[in-house]
Design a protein around this motif. Sequence first.
Motif, mmCIF file in Angstrom:
data_model
loop_
_atom_site.group_PDB
_atom_site.id
_atom_site.type_symbol
_atom_site.label_atom_id
_atom_site.label_comp_id
_atom_site.label_asym_id
_atom_site.label_seq_id
_atom_site.Cartn_x
_atom_site.Cartn_y
_atom_site.Cartn_z
ATOM 1 N N ARG A 98 30.700 34.368 32.392
ATOM 2 C CA ARG A 98 32.130 34.518 32.638
ATOM 3 C C ARG A 98 32.938 33.455 31.898
ATOM 4 O O ARG A 98 33.842 32.848 32.441
ATOM 5 C CB ARG A 98 32.426 34.501 34.137
ATOM 6 C CG ARG A 98 31.801 35.666 34.875
ATOM 7 C CD ARG A 98 31.801 35.525 36.382
ATOM 8 N NE ARG A 98 33.125 35.313 36.905
ATOM 9 C CZ ARG A 98 33.487 34.202 37.557
ATOM 10 N NH1 ARG A 98 32.636 33.204 37.706
ATOM 11 N NH2 ARG A 98 34.706 34.077 38.021
ATOM 12 N N LYS A 133 37.604 40.843 32.443
ATOM 13 C CA LYS A 133 37.344 39.636 33.233
ATOM 14 C C LYS A 133 37.511 39.918 34.723
ATOM 15 O O LYS A 133 36.728 39.418 35.547
ATOM 16 C CB LYS A 133 38.273 38.507 32.808
ATOM 17 C CG LYS A 133 37.928 37.158 33.451
ATOM 18 C CD LYS A 133 38.812 36.046 32.947
ATOM 19 C CE LYS A 133 38.341 34.690 33.486
ATOM 20 N NZ LYS A 133 38.289 34.655 34.962
ATOM 21 N N ASP A 144 34.599 39.342 37.437
ATOM 22 C CA ASP A 144 34.845 38.470 38.591
ATOM 23 C C ASP A 144 34.505 39.186 39.898
ATOM 24 O O ASP A 144 33.944 38.599 40.819
ATOM 25 C CB ASP A 144 36.305 38.012 38.610
ATOM 26 C CG ASP A 144 36.614 36.979 37.540
ATOM 27 O OD1 ASP A 144 35.661 36.405 36.972
ATOM 28 O OD2 ASP A 144 37.811 36.752 37.257
ATOM 29 N N ASN A 154 30.751 39.245 40.427
ATOM 30 C CA ASN A 154 30.056 37.963 40.293
ATOM 31 C C ASN A 154 29.654 37.452 41.684
ATOM 32 O O ASN A 154 30.143 36.424 42.160
ATOM 33 C CB ASN A 154 30.952 36.953 39.577
ATOM 34 C CG ASN A 154 30.205 35.679 39.249
ATOM 35 O OD1 ASN A 154 29.046 35.696 38.870
ATOM 36 N ND2 ASN A 154 30.875 34.549 39.407
#
Length: 255
Positions: A16, A244, A248, A251
């Motif tokens: 990331r 992104k 996220d 994650n």
Amino acid sequence: MTTPNSTLRAVRMGLRMSQDEFAREIREAGQRAGHPNDASKRLVQRWESGGTAAPRPVYARALETVTGMPVEALGFSVPSVLARVSDDGHGGHDLEDSPVGVPTSAGAPAPQPAPARGNYSGVWLSTYEFFSSGRGDTFTGKHYVVLLQHGNRLTARSLQNASLNPDSPLTLDLQLDGNTVTGTWTEQTASDGYYRGARYFGALQLLVEPTGRRMAGKWVGFGKEFDVNTGPWELRLMDSSTSKATLDAYNRPPE
């Protein structure tokens, strides 16, 4: 024509990090090790585009520190891999009861794959099962992985915090031929886990369902008694985005 380094890009996205952030981490790793370097966003772009096929040693060491992976597993050219093995004398690893090592054949002509159908880039849930002879039971490994496609090649890397066992990154390097996916897997186990940070790798073959949202098949590898182990492996599409915000959201350890 140069071939993009999708493996390195997948690893960076799994961490990331933007290209700027990745370059900064490489510079800081060099500083901490006493081997400063000039890593920049432009250099990362050259690595990922394939414009620079292999990093110089000062960058290779920093790349290994940042990614937690040997540089030869980051998608760089074969000559650089051979040079590393020759220089440091490391080419093998200890065998335990978890599935490990199936090396690829050197010098064999590569088969010509059929044209790729569709695009399988996105976030996938990877699930596999293995029997641990040391514990006498079957276990399941799960990771959310970011998968990238370039032509017929599929590269996947687990997101930083997205495995059932923390600090156990998984990398897949696969080739697509029609509805068949064949390649290799590598997993670096957690340093404080049962396998004490050992790095395992093996072969993998999957069949893609007509929907393109699920791949299922088998892994293969060797155990500590030099027997061949195998078990089921599945990839299930969670989101076709690699933004992104999506990375996220995934994650985290799978349920």
